[in-house]
Write an enzyme that holds these catalytic residues in place. Structure first.
Site, mmCIF file in Angstrom:
data_model
loop_
_atom_site.group_PDB
_atom_site.id
_atom_site.type_symbol
_atom_site.label_atom_id
_atom_site.label_comp_id
_atom_site.label_asym_id
_atom_site.label_seq_id
_atom_site.Cartn_x
_atom_site.Cartn_y
_atom_site.Cartn_z
ATOM 1 N N GLY A 12 44.365 34.777 39.242
ATOM 2 C CA GLY A 12 42.964 34.462 39.510
ATOM 3 C C GLY A 12 42.060 34.787 38.334
ATOM 4 O O GLY A 12 42.499 35.337 37.309
ATOM 5 N N ASP A 13 40.788 34.370 38.460
ATOM 6 C CA ASP A 13 39.756 34.640 37.452
ATOM 7 C C ASP A 13 40.081 34.059 36.077
ATOM 8 O O ASP A 13 39.668 34.596 35.046
ATOM 9 C CB ASP A 13 39.499 36.158 37.315
ATOM 10 C CG ASP A 13 39.069 36.769 38.629
ATOM 11 O OD1 ASP A 13 38.394 36.066 39.403
ATOM 12 O OD2 ASP A 13 39.395 37.940 38.872
ATOM 13 N N GLY B 65 35.264 34.169 43.180
ATOM 14 C CA GLY B 65 34.010 34.315 42.438
ATOM 15 C C GLY B 65 34.163 33.456 41.200
ATOM 16 O O GLY B 65 34.929 33.795 40.308
ATOM 17 N N THR C 297 39.688 41.781 48.861
ATOM 18 C CA THR C 297 38.260 41.720 48.543
ATOM 19 C C THR C 297 37.423 42.169 49.751
ATOM 20 O O THR C 297 36.201 42.217 49.652
ATOM 21 C CB THR C 297 37.862 40.279 48.169
ATOM 22 O OG1 THR C 297 38.200 39.427 49.269
ATOM 23 C CG2 THR C 297 38.600 39.814 46.923
ATOM 24 N N THR D 64 47.096 36.700 48.264
ATOM 25 C CA THR D 64 46.092 36.325 49.239
ATOM 26 C C THR D 64 46.800 35.602 50.391
ATOM 27 O O THR D 64 48.026 35.516 50.416
ATOM 28 C CB THR D 64 44.972 35.477 48.585
ATOM 29 O OG1 THR D 64 43.890 35.362 49.509
ATOM 30 C CG2 THR D 64 45.453 34.093 48.166
ATOM 31 N N ARG E 187 34.712 45.016 40.287
ATOM 32 C CA ARG E 187 35.923 45.833 40.121
ATOM 33 C C ARG E 187 36.539 45.632 38.737
ATOM 34 O O ARG E 187 36.540 44.514 38.215
ATOM 35 C CB ARG E 187 36.980 45.425 41.164
ATOM 36 C CG ARG E 187 36.688 45.937 42.546
ATOM 37 C CD ARG E 187 37.900 45.805 43.447
ATOM 38 N NE ARG E 187 38.243 44.416 43.739
ATOM 39 C CZ ARG E 187 39.314 44.052 44.450
ATOM 40 N NH1 ARG E 187 40.152 44.969 44.902
ATOM 41 N NH2 ARG E 187 39.544 42.781 44.704
ATOM 42 N N LYS F 182 39.350 31.798 27.228
ATOM 43 C CA LYS F 182 39.059 33.110 26.651
ATOM 44 C C LYS F 182 39.820 33.380 25.361
ATOM 45 O O LYS F 182 40.175 34.530 25.066
ATOM 46 C CB LYS F 182 39.295 34.203 27.709
ATOM 47 C CG LYS F 182 38.463 33.963 28.978
ATOM 48 C CD LYS F 182 38.395 35.121 29.907
ATOM 49 C CE LYS F 182 37.150 35.952 29.710
ATOM 50 N NZ LYS F 182 36.786 36.781 30.858
ATOM 51 N N GLY G 33 34.405 30.506 24.817
ATOM 52 C CA GLY G 33 33.249 31.292 25.246
ATOM 53 C C GLY G 33 32.863 30.871 26.655
ATOM 54 O O GLY G 33 33.324 29.832 27.150
HETATM 55 P P1 GDP Z 1 37.298 31.955 38.050
HETATM 56 O O1 GDP Z 1 37.355 32.782 39.276
HETATM 57 O O2 GDP Z 1 38.649 31.399 37.676
HETATM 58 O O3 GDP Z 1 36.256 30.871 38.095
HETATM 59 O O4 GDP Z 1 36.895 32.939 36.852
HETATM 60 P P2 GDP Z 1 35.766 34.106 36.911
HETATM 61 O O5 GDP Z 1 34.442 33.492 36.889
HETATM 62 O O6 GDP Z 1 36.067 35.068 38.003
HETATM 63 O O7 GDP Z 1 36.082 34.889 35.568
HETATM 64 C C1 GDP Z 1 36.076 34.268 34.331
HETATM 65 C C2 GDP Z 1 35.059 35.018 33.449
HETATM 66 O O8 GDP Z 1 35.260 34.659 32.087
HETATM 67 C C3 GDP Z 1 33.624 34.655 33.745
HETATM 68 O O9 GDP Z 1 32.811 35.766 33.489
HETATM 69 C C4 GDP Z 1 33.325 33.539 32.746
HETATM 70 O O10 GDP Z 1 31.941 33.432 32.419
HETATM 71 C C5 GDP Z 1 34.108 34.008 31.560
HETATM 72 N N1 GDP Z 1 34.660 32.963 30.680
HETATM 73 C C6 GDP Z 1 35.142 31.740 31.004
HETATM 74 N N2 GDP Z 1 35.663 31.131 29.915
HETATM 75 C C7 GDP Z 1 35.498 31.989 28.876
HETATM 76 C C8 GDP Z 1 35.873 31.945 27.504
HETATM 77 O O11 GDP Z 1 36.466 31.002 27.002
HETATM 78 N N3 GDP Z 1 35.549 33.038 26.740
HETATM 79 C C9 GDP Z 1 34.912 34.126 27.257
HETATM 80 N N4 GDP Z 1 34.658 35.143 26.445
HETATM 81 N N5 GDP Z 1 34.560 34.197 28.563
HETATM 82 C C10 GDP Z 1 34.864 33.147 29.352
HETATM 83 P P1 IMO Z 2 39.074 33.639 42.091
HETATM 84 O O1 IMO Z 2 39.017 32.328 42.843
HETATM 85 C C1 IMO Z 2 41.221 37.410 41.533
HETATM 86 C C2 IMO Z 2 43.048 39.199 45.099
HETATM 87 C C3 IMO Z 2 42.463 40.501 45.610
HETATM 88 C C4 IMO Z 2 43.691 41.125 46.229
HETATM 89 C C5 IMO Z 2 44.431 39.918 46.820
HETATM 90 C C6 IMO Z 2 44.184 39.686 48.300
HETATM 91 O O2 IMO Z 2 37.770 34.165 41.656
HETATM 92 O O3 IMO Z 2 40.108 33.548 41.011
HETATM 93 P P2 IMO Z 2 42.116 38.776 49.717
HETATM 94 O O4 IMO Z 2 40.706 39.270 49.823
HETATM 95 O O5 IMO Z 2 42.239 37.365 49.234
HETATM 96 O O6 IMO Z 2 42.907 39.019 50.959
HETATM 97 O O7 IMO Z 2 42.788 39.711 48.577
HETATM 98 O O8 IMO Z 2 43.977 38.793 46.090
HETATM 99 N N1 IMO Z 2 42.070 38.102 44.951
HETATM 100 C C7 IMO Z 2 41.611 37.655 43.773
HETATM 101 N N2 IMO Z 2 41.832 38.099 42.517
HETATM 102 N N3 IMO Z 2 40.452 36.323 41.738
HETATM 103 C C8 IMO Z 2 40.244 35.845 42.974
HETATM 104 O O9 IMO Z 2 39.594 34.677 43.220
HETATM 105 C C9 IMO Z 2 40.793 36.551 44.071
HETATM 106 N N4 IMO Z 2 40.766 36.376 45.414
HETATM 107 C C10 IMO Z 2 41.554 37.317 45.923
HETATM 108 O O10 IMO Z 2 41.949 41.278 44.560
HETATM 109 O O11 IMO Z 2 44.522 41.668 45.231
HETATM 110 MG MG MG Z 3 36.893 34.732 39.897
#
Ligand code: GDP
Ligand code: IMO
Ligand code: MG
Length: 422
Positions: free
Chosen positions: A12-13, A40, A129, A236, A300, A328, A410
């Site tokens: 994730g993220d 998120g 979460t 999840t 977190r 990134k 970025g």
């Molecule tokens: P998602 O859940 O997959 O949409 O990702 P998140 O938003 O949780 O986390 C990605 C984070 O990295 C966010 O704070 C973005 O603004 C940031 N981000 C995305 N692409 C880049 C990148 O290429 N470089 C940097 N430095 N940050 C990035």
């Molecule tokens: P995005 O879409 C990162 C993780 C939680 C936990 C496990 C189970 O932003 O990438 P849950 O609340 O789903 O039952 O939690 O999954 N988790 C994530 N980690 N990005 C997410 O979403 C996540 N959604 C859940 O931290 O380990």
């Molecule tokens: Mg996220």
């Protein structure tokens, strides 16, 4: 017309929100197919930053249709909070956002159950979460769930029956709680939800496809958090993999076109569970600082480590990835050398496929490459890439067997380099 799917390949993220926003101009519709407010998704443009949790990341680009599919679980109170904030900032949602009647509702007592189950697990807690995701999907699968479409008939009665069931479980667990306040906000959310287009989204999407419209499906979480293929039980409760787009939207597998697999140039994880390439030293801390690796919603601390190609290859296979997107890249700008895990040593034996259990005895085997030591965040095109970066890209493409189409340098919409067009 086909649907393309964009999903995370790690834990994730990965940056899904940013890239969905960038790709949206190429599509007519953006649809979320699983997960809920555990997500998120961060977007940045014109000096503004937005974090989306339940609303698809196509919402900022013109008048595209956005759909919350049947595979999503929706918390009306959190949805209202998110939607009201967007409306206040001038984004009209009601004409452009449709919600599936078959999406399941997260109730206040689902959130309490999430906390109760985590407390009962003690040291082996998942680190959820806390949004009630697991208990809501559990009710869906055990045929006890409450759906968005239920709002329209005998809702109070259905709600009371589901709540009573939850209360009995919580009583048996001896878990103290109070939902008076959250229930009030929840019912306000229910009233607010009624103002939206509540639809049979499977019909809407298939009809649009038949009319030649194009759809981008936005995944939440990542493949290593998938309930079937992730690092179970630290996952999840939904299918985050490509197949989840079929069940979560009602599109046939024959409709799937491109599958965009998105990953960071390194790797992160939030919550508990195994993470073979996790770094516990100052290198991990540096990646966290440079990458601002803190939860988009919860704040977190994210655990950080090098890229794991054993896990990534597995994700590419399960998802049928046709195009890769590396995020990134700029975070690694300043490292003298960069490592990539190409195999695991499991109890002393070399393994290059993703094993059943990665919780113990797994030691990453690394190759080490020179870093690029160049600032990438202002680069506009591939011709500006330093040689060492090109070598890293080629190495990953060779290992994963799929081309890297987009490189992100970025967080802003503009900091996106498309390496080739189809
Ligand atoms: P998602 O859940 O997959 O949409 O990702 P998140 O938003 O949780 O986390 C990605 C984070 O990295 C966010 O704070 C973005 O603004 C940031 N981000 C995305 N692409 C880049 C990148 O290429 N470089 C940097 N430095 N940050 C990035
Ligand atoms: P995005 O879409 C990162 C993780 C939680 C936990 C496990 C189970 O932003 O990438 P849950 O609340 O789903 O039952 O939690 O999954 N988790 C994530 N980690 N990005 C997410 O979403 C996540 N959604 C859940 O931290 O380990
Ligand atoms: Mg996220």
């Amino acid at each position: 017309m086909k649907v393309d799917v964009l999903l995370g390949l790690q834990w994730g993220d990965e940056g899904k929100g940013k890239v969905v926003d960038v790709l949206t101009p190429n599509y007519d519709v953006v649809a979320r197919f699983q997960g809920g407010p555990n997500a998120g998704h961060t977007l940045e443009f014109e000096g503004q930053k937005y974090v989306l949790r339940s609303i698809p990341s196509g919402i900022f680009q013109g008048d595209k249709v956005n759909i919350i599919g049947n595979g999503v679980v929706l918390d009306p109170a959190l949805f209202k909070e998110e939607a009201v904030a967007l409306e206040k900032s001038g984004h009209n949602l009601k004409d452009r956002l449709m919600i599936s009647k078959k999406a399941h509702l997260i109730m206040p007592t689902h959130r309490v159950l999430d906390a109760a189950y985590e407390a009962a697990k003690g040291a082996s807690k998942v680190g959820t979460t806390g949004k009630g995701i697991g208990p809501t999907y559990t009710d869906k699968v055990s045929r006890n769930g409450l759906r968005v479409g239920d709002l329209l008939h005998n809702f109070e009665e259905k709600y009371a029956a589901a709540k009573a069931r939850h209360e009995q479980i919580l009583k048996d667990m001896n878990f103290a709680y109070n939902v008076t306040e959250t229930e009030k906000a929840w019912f306000e959310g229910i009233e607010y939800l009624k103002q939206f287009q509540l639809v049979d989204s499977e019909h809407v999407i298939n009809q649009m496809l038949d009319e030649g419209k194009s759809v981008l499906c936005e995944g939440a979480q990542g493949t290593m958090l998938d309930v079937d293929f992730g690092s179970y039980p630290f996952v999840t409760s939904s299918n985050t993999v490509c197949a989840g787009a079929c069940t979560g939207l009602g599109v046939s597998p024959r409709r799937i076109g491109d599958v965009y697999g998105i990953f960071k140039a390194y790797c992160t994880r939030v919550g508990s569970g195994p993470f073979p390439t996790e770094l516990f030293d100052e290198v991990g801390d540096r990646i966290r600082d440079l990458g601002h690796e803190y939860g988009a919603v919860t704040g977190r601390k994210r655990r950080c480590g090098w890229i794991d190609l054993v896990a990534l290859k597995y994700a590419v296979m399960i998802d049928g990835v046709t195009k890769l997107i590396m995020m990134k890249s700029d975070v690694l700008d300043d490292f003298k050398t960069i490592k990539a895990c190409v195999a695991y040593k499991v109890n002393g034996e070399m393994v290059d496929h993703f094993p059943f259990d990665i919780s113990e005895g797994v030691e990453p085997v690394y190759v080490e490459m020179p870093g690029w030591k160049t600032q990438m965040s202002k680069m506009q095109g591939e011709d500006e890439f330093p040689e060492e970066f090109n070598n890293y890209v080629s190495f990953l493409e060779d290992e994963l067997g799929v081309p890297i189409k987009i490189v992100s340098v970025g967080p802003d919409r503009e900091q996106t380099i498309v390496r080739y067009t189809d």
